[in-house]
Design an enzyme around this catalytic site. Structure first.
Site, short mmCIF file in Angstrom:
data_model
loop_
_atom_site.label_atom_id
_atom_site.label_comp_id
_atom_site.label_asym_id
_atom_site.label_seq_id
_atom_site.Cartn_x
_atom_site.Cartn_y
_atom_site.Cartn_z
N SER A 19 0.83 -1.22 0.00
CA SER A 19 0.00 0.00 0.00
C SER A 19 0.86 1.27 0.00
O SER A 19 0.56 2.23 -0.71
CB SER A 19 -0.91 0.02 1.23
N ASP A 307 -7.56 -7.69 4.36
CA ASP A 307 -6.83 -8.62 3.50
C ASP A 307 -6.42 -9.89 4.25
O ASP A 307 -5.92 -10.84 3.65
CB ASP A 307 -5.59 -7.93 2.92
C1 S3P Z 1 -5.91 -1.12 -0.13
C2 S3P Z 1 -7.16 -1.06 0.42
C3 S3P Z 1 -8.02 -2.24 0.62
C4 S3P Z 1 -7.24 -3.54 0.49
C5 S3P Z 1 -6.31 -3.54 -0.69
C6 S3P Z 1 -5.31 -2.38 -0.58
C7 S3P Z 1 -5.13 0.13 -0.26
O1 S3P Z 1 -9.05 -2.21 -0.35
O2 S3P Z 1 -8.12 -4.64 0.39
O3 S3P Z 1 -5.59 -4.75 -0.75
O4 S3P Z 1 -3.90 0.06 -0.47
O5 S3P Z 1 -5.73 1.20 -0.15
P1 S3P Z 1 -10.43 -1.41 -0.11
O6 S3P Z 1 -10.12 0.02 -0.06
O7 S3P Z 1 -11.27 -1.76 -1.30
O8 S3P Z 1 -10.96 -1.98 1.17
#
Ligand code: S3P
Length: 421
Positions: A19, A307
């Site tokens: 992220s 996740d």
């Molecule tokens: C993420 C947010 C999450 C997560 C994804 C990465 C991010 O998704 O599931 O693997 O880096 O902002 P959502 O915002 O759809 O919950």
């Protein structure tokens, strides 16, 4: 558990956080200055982000192990087609980033990404004045950038991707943009934007940005990916004889909800915070824990471990009682329908788990058995969960498209091999 369970022991270093890597890469398109990024994630999704950066006219250079990003200050190619591969984060953050740039952009992705909903991002961006055309709510999406106006908006779901996308649009809009979240989600965008000098303020449940120019921090060392670390830490808690330590792991509280849940279930964990830059990070050790008990995961906790639900579901198969995950409907629209995937595949291994409305329930403890084959549905987190479930069952069988683990954790098989030796 099975008498033949393969124990895990030793120390591992997860790859750079996915992220944070996405964000520093994408923010370089709007910011000035240059940033030497150390430990940028080698995963396929973050390579999709770098592909997008160059397709849009951003500049990057590898210097030894580091990546040097030179800020494009918003001067992007006026037209581009961007292939986001499997990466929902690349896609959704780019939607907001491009919404305020003069130009026409087409965003697309692989078969899995083409099934994922984009209207939740498109609708508020249109309210801000952007031209956004989806394909029946999904990719491919065409963005016609425009002069944006700030909005006051209640996010319908606690999604960091949605929040980040709107923050990136808000930075380029006239007037403030205020967002309210139904529950806290990961806050890497907020933190990194503040270190880039953005006029960003936040309080309980809200965040506001005003038009700002950004400057990249001169250096950024990305901590280890908490979600990658979770696989071996969780597996160690349920696999007899195991003791593993993850070094240099991100400990941002909006990412380590899985540690809180493991602790609540009675897992033996030691967490040592060793630094706070650019975010909290440290060392986490997990040991096999004989008597895990079931727990309830509240809907508000889910964004903090979204996740990790597949691997936590595997942990719950070994805990005494019924573990209930409330409010996990978002898992249906991840890289695959993760609720269907884990209930069918762990179910095929003898686990007792099922869904009721927006809840996932897991009855433990159950010994796991080895079926003839397992299906990852091309989803990296499902593939890794199933590989660790097979280790616990003490057997082996083919897992379809197992290499898809490289979407988030290219070194997964190597680290597993080292920890199993
Ligand atoms: C993420 C947010 C999450 C997560 C994804 C990465 C991010 O998704 O599931 O693997 O880096 O902002 P959502 O915002 O759809 O919950």
């Amino acid at each position: 558990m099975s008498p033949a369970s393969r124990s895990l022991s030793g120390v591992f270093t997860p790859p750079g956080d996915k992220s944070i890597s996405h964000r520093v890469g994408l923010f370089s398109l709007l910011a000035g200055g240059s940033c030497r990024v150390e430990n940028y994630s080698p995963c396929a999704d973050c390579q999709s982000t770098l592909g997008a950066v160059t397709a849009l006219g951003g500049r990057l250079e590898r210097r030894g192990q580091a990546l040097v990003l030179t800020g494009a200050q918003g001067r992007l190619n006026p037209r581009a087609e961007v292939d986001c591969g499997n990466s929902g984060t690349t896609f959704r953050l780019l939607m907001g980033l491009l919404a305020g740039r003069p130009g026409e952009y087409r965003l697309d992705g692989d078969e899995s990404l083409r099934r994922r909903p984009m209207e939740r991002v498109a609708a508020p961006l249109r309210l801000m004045g952007a031209g956004v055309e989806t394909t029946e709510g999904r990719p491919p999406v065409t963005i016609r950038g425009a002069a944006l106006r700030g909005i006051d908006y209640d996010l319908p779901v606690a999604s960091a991707q949605l929040k980040s996308s709107l923050l990136l649009a808000g930075l380029q809009a006239v007037g403030p943009t205020t967002l309210r979240e139904p529950a806290p989600s990961r806050d890497h965008s907020e933190r990194l934007l503040v270190s880039c000098g953005a006029a960003l303020t936040r309080g309980g449940g809200w965040v506001r940005v005003e038009p700002s120019s950004l400057t990249l921090p001169a250096t950024l060392r990305v901590p280890g990916d908490a979600s990658s670390a979770a696989f071996f830490l969780c597996a160690a808690a349920i696999t007899p004889g195991s003791r593993v330590a993850a070094e240099g792991v991100l400990l941002n509280p909006t990412r380590v909800g899985f540690l809180t849940v493991l602790e609540r279930m009675g897992a033996r964990l030691t967490v040592n915070q060793q630094g706070t830059e650019p975010e909290e990070w440290g060392r986490v050790e997990a040991q096999y824990s004989l008597e895990l008990t079931a727990t309830a995961i509240a809907a508000e906790e889910v964004p903090l471990l979204v996740d990790e639900v597949p691997i936590l579901a595997l942990v719950a198969t070994q805990a005494q009682g019924v573990t209930v995950f409330h409010g996990v409907e978002e898992l249906r629209i991840k890289e695959t329908d993760r609720l269907a995937a884990i209930t069918s595949q762990l179910g095929a291994m003898g686990a007792r788990l099922w869904t009721e409305g927006d809840r996932l329930l897991v009855q433990g403890p159950t010994p796991l058995t080895v079926p003839e084959r397992l299906e990852s549905f091309g989803d990296h987190r499902i593939a890794m969960t199933l590989r660790l479930a097979l280790g616990l069952a003490g057997g082996d069988c083919p897992i379809s498209d197992e290499g898809c683990a490289a979407i988030s954790y290219p070194g997964f098989a190597t680290d597993l091999w080292k920890l199993s030796a």
